[in-house]
Design a protein around this motif. Structure first.
Motif, PDB file in Angstrom:
ATOM      1  N   ASN A 149      92.858 122.830  -1.106  1.00 14.32           N
ATOM      2  CA  ASN A 149      93.769 122.045  -1.523  1.00 14.32           C
ATOM      3  C   ASN A 149      94.655 121.846  -0.206  1.00 14.32           C
ATOM      4  O   ASN A 149      95.431 122.480   0.340  1.00 14.32           O
ATOM      5  CB  ASN A 149      95.066 122.508  -2.629  1.00 14.32           C
ATOM      6  CG  ASN A 149      96.016 121.734  -3.078  1.00 14.32           C
ATOM      7  OD1 ASN A 149      96.303 120.695  -2.699  1.00 14.32           O
ATOM      8  ND2 ASN A 149      97.018 122.248  -3.802  1.00 14.32           N
TER       9      ASN A 149
ATOM     10  N   GLY B 119      99.096 119.054  -8.953  1.00 13.34           N
ATOM     11  CA  GLY B 119      97.795 119.562  -8.932  1.00 13.34           C
ATOM     12  C   GLY B 119      97.554 120.521 -10.429  1.00 13.34           C
ATOM     13  O   GLY B 119      97.602 121.702 -10.289  1.00 13.34           O
TER      14      GLY B 119
ATOM     15  N   TYR C 128      91.430 117.381  -5.926  1.00 13.23           N
ATOM     16  CA  TYR C 128      92.192 116.059  -5.031  1.00 13.23           C
ATOM     17  C   TYR C 128      91.377 115.514  -4.174  1.00 13.23           C
ATOM     18  O   TYR C 128      90.209 115.815  -3.960  1.00 13.23           O
ATOM     19  CB  TYR C 128      93.028 117.215  -4.122  1.00 13.23           C
ATOM     20  CG  TYR C 128      93.925 117.861  -4.779  1.00 13.23           C
ATOM     21  CD1 TYR C 128      95.080 117.646  -5.466  1.00 13.23           C
ATOM     22  CD2 TYR C 128      93.383 119.469  -4.859  1.00 13.23           C
ATOM     23  CE1 TYR C 128      95.784 118.627  -6.269  1.00 13.23           C
ATOM     24  CE2 TYR C 128      94.204 120.531  -5.435  1.00 13.23           C
ATOM     25  CZ  TYR C 128      95.383 120.060  -6.194  1.00 13.23           C
ATOM     26  OH  TYR C 128      96.243 121.046  -7.055  1.00 13.23           O
TER      27      TYR C 128
ATOM     28  N   LYS D  53     101.157 131.861  -6.469  1.00  7.65           N
ATOM     29  CA  LYS D  53     102.302 131.430  -5.520  1.00  7.65           C
ATOM     30  C   LYS D  53     103.094 132.710  -5.394  1.00  7.65           C
ATOM     31  O   LYS D  53     103.462 132.936  -4.239  1.00  7.65           O
ATOM     32  CB  LYS D  53     103.162 130.220  -6.078  1.00  7.65           C
ATOM     33  CG  LYS D  53     104.175 129.637  -5.132  1.00  7.65           C
ATOM     34  CD  LYS D  53     104.992 128.492  -5.631  1.00  7.65           C
ATOM     35  CE  LYS D  53     104.172 127.266  -5.686  1.00  7.65           C
ATOM     36  NZ  LYS D  53     105.119 126.083  -6.129  1.00  7.65           N
TER      37      LYS D  53
ATOM     38  N   ARG E 108      97.671 112.518  -0.568  1.00  2.00           N
ATOM     39  CA  ARG E 108      96.921 113.292  -1.360  1.00  2.00           C
ATOM     40  C   ARG E 108      97.043 112.733  -2.816  1.00  2.00           C
ATOM     41  O   ARG E 108      98.064 112.397  -3.488  1.00  2.00           O
ATOM     42  CB  ARG E 108      97.363 114.761  -1.626  1.00  2.00           C
ATOM     43  CG  ARG E 108      96.420 115.676  -2.285  1.00  2.00           C
ATOM     44  CD  ARG E 108      96.870 116.975  -2.635  1.00  2.00           C
ATOM     45  NE  ARG E 108      97.929 117.013  -3.837  1.00  2.00           N
ATOM     46  CZ  ARG E 108      98.571 118.130  -4.396  1.00  2.00           C
ATOM     47  NH1 ARG E 108      98.242 119.260  -4.067  1.00  2.00           N
ATOM     48  NH2 ARG E 108      99.341 117.940  -5.568  1.00  2.00           N
TER      49      ARG E 108
ATOM     50  N   THR F 248     105.018 119.059  -3.646  1.00  2.05           N
ATOM     51  CA  THR F 248     104.044 118.791  -4.973  1.00  2.05           C
ATOM     52  C   THR F 248     104.842 118.778  -6.179  1.00  2.05           C
ATOM     53  O   THR F 248     104.866 118.076  -7.086  1.00  2.05           O
ATOM     54  CB  THR F 248     102.977 119.769  -4.848  1.00  2.05           C
ATOM     55  OG1 THR F 248     103.520 121.058  -4.538  1.00  2.05           O
ATOM     56  CG2 THR F 248     101.951 119.593  -3.648  1.00  2.05           C
TER      57      THR F 248
HETATM   58  N1  GLU Z   1      99.736 123.872  -6.509  1.00  2.00           N
HETATM   59  C1  GLU Z   1      99.728 122.405  -7.121  1.00  2.00           C
HETATM   60  C2  GLU Z   1      99.772 121.366  -6.302  1.00  2.00           C
HETATM   61  O1  GLU Z   1      99.272 121.587  -5.043  1.00  2.00           O
HETATM   62  C3  GLU Z   1     100.826 122.682  -8.133  1.00  2.00           C
HETATM   63  C4  GLU Z   1     102.325 122.356  -7.673  1.00  2.00           C
HETATM   64  C5  GLU Z   1     102.688 123.528  -6.735  1.00  2.00           C
HETATM   65  O2  GLU Z   1     102.394 124.948  -7.214  1.00  2.00           O
HETATM   66  O3  GLU Z   1     103.148 123.622  -5.524  1.00  2.00           O
HETATM   67  O4  GLU Z   1     100.183 120.212  -6.732  1.00  2.00           O
END
Ligand code: GLU
Ligand code: PMP
Length: 398
Positions: A174, A38, A323, A100, A372, A15
């Protein structure tokens, strides 16, 4: 220099990588529509920014406790109580540098070598990698688009072994946007209880929900389930604060004390100023949250209708998050001037190179038939991006 075995096996976050690639193309003057990130396109609300500015002026710029300031823990406790009528103590709250980081710490303190973690697919890209980094074994449980991308209790039961320790839930999801009803959650909870599982419930999109019924948190099911669940959330999505890096876990105080130790030896506290801003996010006026959701819903309705009108593309209407995860496998086997589409990576490459639209290949989320598309971007870009996709795909039929 020789890298560690772990580093050699580590995958980059797809991502983040696609978002960076689209930004780089833009900086080279290429007109790319970015559906990768995202990340809400709205600015962080003014009241939150003001709070942060004031805390800088007041000199709140030093180390804090590694697991966060009491003021923020209290604000989180009040928010959970107001939203879900569930009570936590300060010792049951851990604040990290984004959800995260919170998830990373959780897997680190919970997993021993070869402990198994059930991850329903499609999943958010970082869960399997974080489990692997912690030495655990991700057990991917695939779900079908035709069944609404929902994992069932019997499917969960079928992969449980004596090594299974954790079940990861993420709803609204997600990348699919799918959520669970209270009844479905109760059935999953029964399986978790029967098999003595820990549940990590990532509810970071709890407020980004379009259905009539409210979000049910896994910790609301009953007290015994609350005791075996670690609830994960943060400010990134709800308050459009992705760059501030604040997330939290609520749950078992021994687990959280271990996470505090881990942060104490690695990152120390999340940024003091961002913590103060997050106090305002959780306790200040919430009206901006609803306004953002109304706007996301308009975009969702538009993009789903447009995509489902394209030959060979089918997508579920997401209940929440921002999404869509359309099935594009109809195009597998088709050739164009520079290549052939055989999988979701090829399809995403095709869109990036031919249509100048950046999307994330579904294989990164555990489903190679899909891509996605993030609609956390302006309506202008959504209209333009969908138009480009449609025009390019139509060329296969001309
Ligand atoms: N979680 C968001 C995404 O899935 C931002 C990027 C990430 O933290 O991996 O795009
Ligand atoms: N969980 C899910 C499901 C996500 O989509 C993301 C990324 N937006 C995160 C956790 C991490 O969010 P953050 O680190 O920005 O709090």
């Amino acid at each position: 220099m020789e890298l560690s075995k772990l580093a050699k096996e580590l995958k980059p976050s797809a991502t983040l990588a696609i978002t960076a690639k689209a930004k780089e193309m833009k900086s080279q003057g290429i007109d790319v529509i970015g559906f990768g990130a995202g990340e809400p396109d709205f600015d962080t609300p003014d009241n939150i920014k003001e709070f942060a500015k004031r805390s800088i002026d007041n000199g709140f710029t030093k180390y804090t406790a590694a697991s966060g300031i009491d003021e923020l823990k209290n604000a989180i406790i009040s928010r959970i109580k107001e939203d879900y009528s569930v009570e936590y103590d300060k010792k049951e709250i851990f604040v990290g540098s984004g959800a995260k980081h919170v998830l990373y710490n959780l897997f680190q303190v919970l997993l021993d070598a070869d402990d198994e973690v059930i991850i329903p697919a499609p999943y958010w890209v970082s869960y399997p990698e974080q489990v692997r980094i912690a030495g655990g074994k991700p057990i991917i449980l695939s779900t079908e688009q035709s069944k609404g991308f929902k994992v069932t209790p019997s499917e969960i039961q079928s992969v449980i072994t004596d090594k299974t320790k954790i079940l990861v839930l993420n709803y609204p999801s997600n990348p699919t946007g799918v959520t669970f009803t209270k009844e479905e959650l109760i059935e999953i909870a029964n399986i978790a209880e029967k098999n003595n599982l820990i549940i990590i419930s990532d509810e970071i999109y709890d407020k980004t929900l379009y259905s009539e019924t409210n979000h049910t948190s896994f910790v609301q099911i009953n007290n015994s389930i609350k005791e075996r669940t670690i609830l994960v959330n943060g400010v990134s999505k709800t308050y459009s604060m992705t760059g501030w890096r604040i997330g939290y876990a609520a749950g078992n105080k021994n687990v959280l004390a271990a996470m505090n130790n881990l942060s104490g030896q690695s990152t120390s506290n999340p940024t003091s100023i961002a913590q103060k801003a997050s106090v305002e996010a959780f306790s200040g006026p919430q009206d901006k949250v609803g306004e953002m959701v109304i706007e996301f819903k308009k975009r969702r309705d538009f993009i789903c209708e447009e995509l489902n009108n394209i030959e060979g593309i089918s997508c579920l209407i997401p209940d929440g998050a921002f999404y869509v995860f359309p099935d594009i496998s109809y195009y597998f086997g088709k050739s164009y001037k520079d290549g052939k589409i055989e999988n979701s990576v090829d399809f995403a490459d095709f869109l990036l190179n031919e249509a100048k639209v950046a999307v994330v290949p579904g294989v990164e989320f555990g489903s190679d038939k899909n891509i996605r598309i993030s609609y956390a971007t302006s309506m202008h870009d959504i209209k333009e991006g969908v138009k480009r996709i449609k025009e390019k795909l139509n060329e296969f039929f001309s």
